[in-house]
Design an enzyme around this catalytic site. Structure first.
Site, PDB file in Angstrom:
ATOM      1  N   THR A 195     -35.473 -26.204 -83.809  1.00 26.94           N
ATOM      2  CA  THR A 195     -36.633 -27.008 -83.447  1.00 26.94           C
ATOM      3  C   THR A 195     -37.035 -26.675 -82.018  1.00 26.94           C
ATOM      4  O   THR A 195     -36.186 -26.538 -81.139  1.00 26.94           O
ATOM      5  CB  THR A 195     -36.364 -28.515 -83.610  1.00 26.94           C
ATOM      6  OG1 THR A 195     -36.111 -28.783 -84.985  1.00 26.94           O
ATOM      7  CG2 THR A 195     -37.578 -29.343 -83.180  1.00 26.94           C
TER       8      THR A 195
ATOM      9  N   PHE B 202     -39.270 -27.726 -78.668  1.00 31.03           N
ATOM     10  CA  PHE B 202     -39.808 -28.905 -77.984  1.00 31.03           C
ATOM     11  C   PHE B 202     -40.635 -28.462 -76.786  1.00 31.03           C
ATOM     12  O   PHE B 202     -40.323 -27.459 -76.157  1.00 31.03           O
ATOM     13  CB  PHE B 202     -38.672 -29.799 -77.458  1.00 31.03           C
ATOM     14  CG  PHE B 202     -37.769 -30.357 -78.519  1.00 31.03           C
ATOM     15  CD1 PHE B 202     -36.775 -29.570 -79.098  1.00 31.03           C
ATOM     16  CD2 PHE B 202     -37.890 -31.665 -78.943  1.00 31.03           C
ATOM     17  CE1 PHE B 202     -35.938 -30.082 -80.080  1.00 31.03           C
ATOM     18  CE2 PHE B 202     -37.055 -32.193 -79.922  1.00 31.03           C
ATOM     19  CZ  PHE B 202     -36.079 -31.392 -80.487  1.00 31.03           C
TER      20      PHE B 202
END
Lengths: 284, 284
Positions: free
Chosen positions: B180, B182
């Site tokens: 992921t 960010f």
């Protein structure tokens, strides 16, 4: 629907009876169509291979919420072809049981996207608790089964009619410009003479300018790119599939030439379908 | 975190203590950072203006699930600037209460995306019911509060440590290539000398070739387009905002020239930030 003749096509859709998808199926295929509800997108895409339906109708895009990514991912691996598209306006109704009133409500349930599109209503009634559910029409079914005048659901008119719900308020949506676009999927490619829209998936080598180079054969010929959507390639971080919708008719020499050039430039091209676009009223 | 000095920045993240976002904040800013959990993306984006945090960290993309669209939509209206990015691997653990075992479990709860990334585990244990919840770390907190040996949650290692959960199994995820990304958001633009990545939002006139024309100034100069994402324009059906990530350093003459050309060609360009890209280890 029991009145449908055996010759009417059977169309699968995701959700319970009364879903917006069902409304779209009837708009596209007529009231005599046989409706085959499927609980999930996976089972929707499997319906024709299993012999449960002749066609499948899948939502791909809502003009407020954006693309339906699970459907894009399933399209990639599916042998089905896009045969048509249809666009319907999304109008949210507040639907309760017979005997319920706006004042008697304590909870309102629906799909999270529908709840999020009715913020103004919930702001005006902070005493009402919102409950997320699997789908809009299914919420109406559950509320009606409960006979509980403190419960209501948000869904379309078709769901209210099918389950005998009472419409407590109409036009619950915050924004009127709310449309959902669906693709009709068929085991064989569409042979419609009115086809004017091409959907395809592109895989590109990762190098500077690759996407620009891929779009160039269409741009140079003035072929309109209606939509581009990217989805991650599973297992290859930071690589993407690109889904393109283009305005071009099958057999058009310009479109065919652009496609041939694209095939030389891309690492992979898959045609999803060549089909008639939805009516101009829906495209403004 | 109580050991953090008052000079350590306060960073807001979405979710409860122990969330993957918290892990990302510590990776990017160090263990002395003050962590400010916020319940929703909306409250995350409001945290700096409210004085509750100096910075905000928002997930934008998972390599299996795709872009986090709510965050893209909030970026559009936010005055915050992208100051940095960070990528973390997502490793799912099965976390129960002290005294629980794999055999004692009846239900497993987590965020729907986490549940969907652990299909193999659920296929191997059809007797276990999966329950969708608001977030991964919050599920661990709820399971531990219940002291119920039939309940477990799926979340990261940090959540297990914070809430004192027992790790019943590691590596629950179906695919290892699960990351992921960010973005760190700050009230002021980033002035980092190592900035090499540019994120911007584009609005295009709707005409054939508009996107191709917008990408051309970058493609011609060999500037790498790392990602393109489209989101519907609210209230204007079938129009889109395009989010571009480009590899270019601030002040680089080629990049500046491309940007100037882009501004002439697009109906609108908004710079989200110019910032250092995450380490090569995460980008492969």
């Amino acid at each position: 629907m029991s009145a449908a003749s055996t010759a009417a096509p059977r169309v699968a859709f995701q959700g319970e009876r009364g879903a917006f998808s069902e409304e779209a199926a009837v708009k596209l295929l007529g009231a005599s169509v046989t409706l085959v509800p499927r609980p999930t997108f996976e089972s929707l895409f499997a319906a024709t291979a299993e012999g449960a339906a002749d066609l499948a109708l899948a939502p791909v895009e809502n003009t407020l919420a954006g693309s339906v990514h699970r459907v894009y991912d399933l399209l990639l691996d599916s042998p089905l072809h896009v045969a048509a598209e249809v666009v319907i306006p999304i109008r949210h109704l507040l639907i309760g049981c017979p005997g319920s009133t706006l004042e008697s409500l304590r909870t309102v349930e629906s799909h999270p996207v529908a709840l999020a599109q009715c913020e103004r209503f919930f702001a005006s009634r902070p005493d009402i608790r919102r409950l997320a559910s699997e789908d809009t029409a299914g919420s109406v079914a559950a509320v009606l089964r409960s006979r509980d005048p403190t419960r209501a659901a948000i869904a379309g008119r078709r769901a209210a009619e099918i389950y005998g719900g009472v419409v407590l308020r109409e036009g619950l949506e915050d924004r009127a410009e709310n449309y959902t676009r669906f693709l009709l999927l068929a085991p064989e490619p569409c042979a419609d003479a009115g086809a004017d829209k091409l959907s395809l998936v592109l895989k590109l080598a990762h190098r500077p300018g690759a996407l620009h180079l891929a779009l160039e054969p269409f741009a140079r010929r003035g072929i309109d790119l209606l939509k581009i959507e990217s989805r991650p390639v599973c297992g290859r971080p930071w690589e993407y599939h690109f889904y393109l919708d283009l305005r071009t008719a099958p057999g058009d020499p310009e479109g065919e030439a652009a496609l041939a050039e694209l095939r030389e430039r891309a690492a992979g091209v898959r045609i999803l379908g060549h089909y008639p676009s939805a009516g101009a009223e829906a495209r403004r």
